[in-house]
Enzyme design. Sequence first.
Site, PDB file in Angstrom:
ATOM      1  N   HIS A   3      47.654  36.609  45.165  1.00 41.89           N
ATOM      2  CA  HIS A   3      47.025  35.302  45.293  1.00 41.89           C
ATOM      3  C   HIS A   3      47.430  34.587  46.576  1.00 41.89           C
ATOM      4  O   HIS A   3      46.591  34.138  47.356  1.00 41.89           O
ATOM      5  CB  HIS A   3      47.367  34.418  44.097  1.00 41.89           C
ATOM      6  CG  HIS A   3      46.837  33.023  44.216  1.00 41.89           C
ATOM      7  ND1 HIS A   3      47.558  31.992  44.788  1.00 41.89           N
ATOM      8  CD2 HIS A   3      45.648  32.492  43.851  1.00 41.89           C
ATOM      9  CE1 HIS A   3      46.838  30.888  44.769  1.00 41.89           C
ATOM     10  NE2 HIS A   3      45.670  31.170  44.212  1.00 41.89           N
ATOM     11  N   ASP A  51      42.988  38.328  42.465  1.00 39.44           N
ATOM     12  CA  ASP A  51      42.825  37.948  43.871  1.00 39.44           C
ATOM     13  C   ASP A  51      43.018  39.151  44.781  1.00 39.44           C
ATOM     14  O   ASP A  51      43.947  39.947  44.588  1.00 39.44           O
ATOM     15  CB  ASP A  51      43.836  36.866  44.235  1.00 39.44           C
ATOM     16  CG  ASP A  51      43.721  35.654  43.325  1.00 39.44           C
ATOM     17  OD1 ASP A  51      42.784  34.870  43.527  1.00 39.44           O
ATOM     18  OD2 ASP A  51      44.562  35.503  42.424  1.00 39.44           O
ATOM     19  N   HIS A  94      43.063  34.383  33.807  1.00 40.85           N
ATOM     20  CA  HIS A  94      43.315  34.020  35.197  1.00 40.85           C
ATOM     21  C   HIS A  94      44.527  34.780  35.736  1.00 40.85           C
ATOM     22  O   HIS A  94      45.645  34.593  35.259  1.00 40.85           O
ATOM     23  CB  HIS A  94      43.549  32.503  35.265  1.00 40.85           C
ATOM     24  CG  HIS A  94      43.782  31.974  36.632  1.00 40.85           C
ATOM     25  ND1 HIS A  94      44.791  31.081  36.914  1.00 40.85           N
ATOM     26  CD2 HIS A  94      43.131  32.190  37.800  1.00 40.85           C
ATOM     27  CE1 HIS A  94      44.759  30.769  38.182  1.00 40.85           C
ATOM     28  NE2 HIS A  94      43.759  31.425  38.746  1.00 40.85           N
TER      29      HIS A  94
END
Length: 278
Positions: free
Chosen positions: A76, A63, A34
């Site tokens: 992000h 992201d 992640h």
Amino acid sequence: MKTGIFLLAMLLLVNGVFAQGKKTALPTRGLCAHRGDMTTYPENTLPAFRHAIQLGAQMIEFDIQLTKDSVLVIMHDGTVDRTTNGKGEVSELTFAELRALDAGVRNGTAFAGTRIPTFEEVLDIMPVNIWLNCHLKGDAAVGRASAEMLLKKGRMTQSFLACGEPAAAAARAAVPGIRICNAENKYRKDDAVYVKASIDMKAEFIQLVVTADSVGRKPLVQQLRDNNIRINYFMAKEPAELPYLYDLGIDFVLVNDMDLFLPAAAKLGIKPVKPVYK
């Protein structure tokens, strides 16, 4: 001369299409790093991604959003305040302004000077045999631009765009065949609605989130399997969660700390990926 140029153009086009269609074995289940290996390294940066690759991640999530001057960058938050030494909204800053910021110093002096990467730069360091979980922050414009970048860089077969419905529609209109992970926030916490919507839109992935009713997910997971939708899960906090999640039918589990989860994954037969490059 014109005939020669035409034949050369056709040859390049055929080669490009062939490159997009080449089959590379991709993992069928595993861990998703992640924002890269974000516990140890500055999130959403090249060092975090390189370390996740080195550890053998089966999937890497990051992201993507657009700068004021329409450059696709990896970030992000809507602002740069938390992860850099700057302030301001990403959409209100130019790429040059973002590039001048330090995206590593908040993680310690060892990472000082780390820069915010572009989407293209991230794609350039990725092996071809892992999944790329491209989480879009934005609607149609970022969907269209991200899909076009994946096509340009020859990464269609290993990538998907995790996004809401407007971004997914724009991406598919621009690049038919782009893989979509339905991440529409307006119904993501209602499993039944989320699963049905993902099936109806013919998504290739779904990313289930933590809910109170995890036991009731078994039949929904079967529906997803019946419709050839791969299942990601956001997210596991402890390695002890992995046996249950994989038994449930989850394909890829998002984690913040790859080093922590690797031993537990290995016990379940999930081997680190040895990266392969173009």
